[in-house]
Design an enzyme around this catalytic site. Structure first.
Site, PDB file in Angstrom:
ATOM      1  N   HIS A 159       0.937 -13.767  30.816  1.00  0.00           N
ATOM      2  CA  HIS A 159       0.262 -13.527  29.542  1.00  0.00           C
ATOM      3  C   HIS A 159       0.928 -14.282  28.387  1.00  0.00           C
ATOM      4  O   HIS A 159       0.517 -14.154  27.234  1.00  0.00           O
ATOM      5  CB  HIS A 159       0.274 -12.010  29.271  1.00  0.00           C
ATOM      6  CG  HIS A 159      -0.718 -11.541  28.276  1.00  0.00           C
ATOM      7  ND1 HIS A 159      -0.375 -10.758  27.205  1.00  0.00           N
ATOM      8  CD2 HIS A 159      -2.059 -11.730  28.180  1.00  0.00           C
ATOM      9  CE1 HIS A 159      -1.445 -10.466  26.493  1.00  0.00           C
ATOM     10  NE2 HIS A 159      -2.479 -11.048  27.057  1.00  0.00           N
ATOM     11  N   LYS A 202       2.235 -17.114  25.662  1.00  0.00           N
ATOM     12  CA  LYS A 202       1.596 -18.168  24.869  1.00  0.00           C
ATOM     13  C   LYS A 202       2.680 -18.978  24.161  1.00  0.00           C
ATOM     14  O   LYS A 202       3.362 -18.466  23.276  1.00  0.00           O
ATOM     15  CB  LYS A 202       0.657 -17.576  23.802  1.00  0.00           C
ATOM     16  CG  LYS A 202      -0.617 -16.947  24.346  1.00  0.00           C
ATOM     17  CD  LYS A 202      -0.482 -15.472  24.528  1.00  0.00           C
ATOM     18  CE  LYS A 202      -1.838 -14.868  24.864  1.00  0.00           C
ATOM     19  NZ  LYS A 202      -1.723 -13.537  25.440  1.00  0.00           N
ATOM     20  N   ASP A 231       8.820 -31.398  21.397  1.00  0.00           N
ATOM     21  CA  ASP A 231      10.079 -32.137  21.234  1.00  0.00           C
ATOM     22  C   ASP A 231      11.309 -31.231  21.210  1.00  0.00           C
ATOM     23  O   ASP A 231      12.337 -31.578  20.617  1.00  0.00           O
ATOM     24  CB  ASP A 231      10.039 -32.986  19.956  1.00  0.00           C
ATOM     25  CG  ASP A 231       9.091 -34.176  20.084  1.00  0.00           C
ATOM     26  OD1 ASP A 231       8.743 -34.539  21.226  1.00  0.00           O
ATOM     27  OD2 ASP A 231       8.709 -34.730  19.045  1.00  0.00           O
ATOM     28  N   HIS A 253      -6.699  -8.775  18.084  1.00  0.00           N
ATOM     29  CA  HIS A 253      -5.940  -9.322  19.203  1.00  0.00           C
ATOM     30  C   HIS A 253      -4.454  -9.480  18.885  1.00  0.00           C
ATOM     31  O   HIS A 253      -3.673  -9.927  19.714  1.00  0.00           O
ATOM     32  CB  HIS A 253      -6.535 -10.676  19.611  1.00  0.00           C
ATOM     33  CG  HIS A 253      -6.143 -11.137  20.973  1.00  0.00           C
ATOM     34  ND1 HIS A 253      -5.215 -12.137  21.187  1.00  0.00           N
ATOM     35  CD2 HIS A 253      -6.543 -10.732  22.203  1.00  0.00           C
ATOM     36  CE1 HIS A 253      -5.079 -12.341  22.490  1.00  0.00           C
ATOM     37  NE2 HIS A 253      -5.857 -11.493  23.127  1.00  0.00           N
ATOM     38  N   LYS A 259      -0.457  -8.877  18.203  1.00  0.00           N
ATOM     39  CA  LYS A 259       0.631  -8.072  18.758  1.00  0.00           C
ATOM     40  C   LYS A 259       1.837  -8.274  17.838  1.00  0.00           C
ATOM     41  O   LYS A 259       2.585  -9.233  17.974  1.00  0.00           O
ATOM     42  CB  LYS A 259       1.004  -8.501  20.180  1.00  0.00           C
ATOM     43  CG  LYS A 259      -0.192  -8.506  21.165  1.00  0.00           C
ATOM     44  CD  LYS A 259      -0.766  -9.872  21.302  1.00  0.00           C
ATOM     45  CE  LYS A 259      -1.748 -10.016  22.439  1.00  0.00           C
ATOM     46  NZ  LYS A 259      -2.893  -9.157  22.460  1.00  0.00           N
ATOM     47  N   ASP A 302      11.518  -0.965  10.002  1.00  0.00           N
ATOM     48  CA  ASP A 302      12.239  -0.761   8.737  1.00  0.00           C
ATOM     49  C   ASP A 302      12.070  -1.924   7.762  1.00  0.00           C
ATOM     50  O   ASP A 302      12.949  -2.187   6.938  1.00  0.00           O
ATOM     51  CB  ASP A 302      13.733  -0.530   9.017  1.00  0.00           C
ATOM     52  CG  ASP A 302      13.983   0.790   9.730  1.00  0.00           C
ATOM     53  OD1 ASP A 302      13.101   1.672   9.678  1.00  0.00           O
ATOM     54  OD2 ASP A 302      15.054   0.933  10.342  1.00  0.00           O
TER      55      ASP A 302
END
Length: 524
Positions: A176, A178, A183, A412, A414, A419
């Site tokens: 999952h 991404k 470079d 979508h 996450k 704090d």
């Protein structure tokens, strides 16, 4: 049809016994490779190295909130690559956005840049031919993570389905992650896959999502993470390396080049820059970066074959606990009993927990909503504030919204803020699949300035015209407050309250209830 099915059942064991080596390259022949060092003569690398002198052991961070900026960042990075592009995604759509980025990657390879692309196989049943053609370029190498032994065309569709069932323990583990690494010096990490809906370019429905552009040591460390996945047992070449198909004059990838050049996505109707404008545009982002300490988090790719391998969820347990506030935005929220207990403990210590997730209407996976709905009253009873993203009045694109709303329909993102000092951005949802089955990655940033930007985004999403606030209603003398859940928000500037899932149909609610009875929480 019966003969077709019987034939499939007869040959399936032979297909499954060969795993991925029948339709794809053999893992035994896959060459080991590693991230290349940053090229000292690259203009962006020079600029980053100068910044690093001012901020030793820190990395620079720039949040990519709206879809247009997120897409432009990726294409501009590909334009500016000088030595390497290492790219890792769960979903790569064969649509305008997917082909546009592949075209820019092919341009980079033509300039002499080494391109490595690792894609999870779960959605690649019909798109392998395009990947195989691109892989035949001498400087492009493509691997599929944890692949089925066949694609999904013809007889392969049935054998692929059988493999998903008969080899479930292996096939349920998906990559999952991404990553878009350039470079060894710049990396995009977060929640977005590659597809129109992740960049506000789907005419019907888009995603509210979040990435971060990171510069400096964080990129190098993600390079090591990428190498672990690239060289893992579960990563299989899309073409067999033993066939010696790497030919600069290969008609396959040359035809692909012509196809990309003629495609409408290379016209000016997409919000991307010409290559010559990429450098100043990226420099303006680098100059606005927040430099701060960080920590890389990633699941071990060995989880496919070893259930005891370390997960990102294991690493999250080692992070500092909130002492004042935990702010969460997650697409899928299926809390564990341990997490509900933590919410209750934190409330007793004066810690406020606020969660923004999808409503039934905006959730693209009803099964995930069914898993969440079973625990909703427990989360509220434990003391958390709960908000559900609504899609009924969000704009089709984020343009003009200053990025805080991103896109309409599905949420979508996450992202987690502790704090108002520690921020996590990545691919990890608060659900059992992210905790135990998927591989995930993300970054923890220690910066109040960066956290403030995420808080602004999340709190804007929690506003009553953007989300429903969910609460428990307890009438006088009632004994069980969990029996009555209410959804409250604004519609046309007037307060509205619902006693059923807002904007949902009776059929949807019935499906969610039935799915909720099934013992499948661990797979959600």
């Amino acid at each position: 049809m019966l003969v077709y099915l019987l034939l499939t059942m007869l040959i399936a064991p032979f297909i499954l016994s060969g795993c991925a080596s029948h339709a794809l390259g053999s893992r035994q022949h896959a060459p080991h490779s590693s991230a290349l060092p940053p090229p000292d003569d690259a203009p962006l690398v020079k600029l980053i190295q100068e910044k690093m002198k001012l901020y030793p052991k820190q990395s620079g961070f720039y949040p990519l909130i709206d879809g247009e900026t997120a897409l432009r960042t990726r294409t501009s990075l590909a334009d500016m690559a000088r030595s390497s592009l290492d790219i890792q995604y769960y979903i790569w759509r064969n649509d305008r956005t997917g082909r546009l980025i592949l075209s820019r990657l092919l341009d980079a390879a033509e300039r002499g840049v080494r391109v490595r692309i690792l894609i999870d196989d779960i959605h690649k049943g019909e798109d392998r031919s395009l990947l195989k053609a691109l892989d035949r370029h001498p400087l492009v190498e493509i691997r599929l993570f944890n692949p089925a032994s066949t694609g999904s065309q013809g007889l392969g569709a049935i054998t692929r389905g059988l493999e998903m069932v008969l080899d479930y323990d292996r096939m349920t583990h998906r990559m999952h992650n991404k990553l878009f690494l350039v470079d060894g010096s710049l990396v995009v990490v977060g929640g977005r896959n590659i597809g129109n809906e992740y960049f506000d370019l789907n005419g019907q429905k888009n995603f509210r999502d979040l990435d971060v552009l990171a510069a400096g040591p964080a990129a190098r460390r993600f390079g090591k993470v990428f190498d672990q996945y690239w060289n893992a047992e579960a990563s299989v070449p899309v073409n067999d390396p033993g066939e010696n198909l790497k030919d600069h004059d290969s008609p396959d990838w040359m035809a692909l080049r012509k196809q990309f050049d003629a495609a409408p996505e290379n016209q000016m109707d997409l919000p991307v820059l010409e290559a010559e404008k990429s450098y100043p545009w990226l420099v303006s982002r680098l100059n606005r970066m927040i430099w701060a300490p960080f920590r890389i988090l990633a699941t071990s790719p060995d989880i496919v074959y070893d259930d005891e391998a370390e997960t990102l969820g294991d690493q999250l347990l080692k992070l500092p606990e909130p002492t004042q506030e935990l702010l969460v935005e997650t697409a899928y929220f299926i809390p564990s009993r341990a997490f509900v207990r933590k919410i209750r403990e934190w409330r007793k210590k004066g810690v406020k927990t606020r969660v923004l997730t999808n409503s039934m209407r905006s959730n693209d996976v009803l099964a995930a909503h069914a898993g969440y709905a079973k625990y909703r009253d427990q989360v509220l009873e434990a003391g958390a504030e709960l908000y559900e993203w609504r899609s009924d009045n969000q704009p089709a694109r984020s343009k003009g919204k200053k990025g805080v709303l991103a896109s309409r329909a599905n949420l979508h993102t996450k992202a987690y803020v502790i704090d108002r000092e520690f921020s996590f951005v990545g691919s990890y949802n608060l659900d059992p699949r992210s905790a135990d089955l998927n591989t995930e990655c993300g970054i923890l940033i220690k910066s109040r300035e960066f956290a403030d930007q995420l808080v602004t985004m999340i709190e804007q999403g929690m506003q009553p015209n953007n989300s429903w606030q969910v609460s428990l209603e307890c009438k006088p003398n009632c004994e069980d407050p969990s029996e009555k859940i209410r959804w409250q928000g604004l519609r046309r500037n007037a307060e509205v309250i619902f006693e059923e899932e807002p904007d949902s149909s009776l059929w949807q609610r019935l499906k969610v209830r039935v799915i909720g009875w099934l013992p499948i929480d661990e797979a959600l």
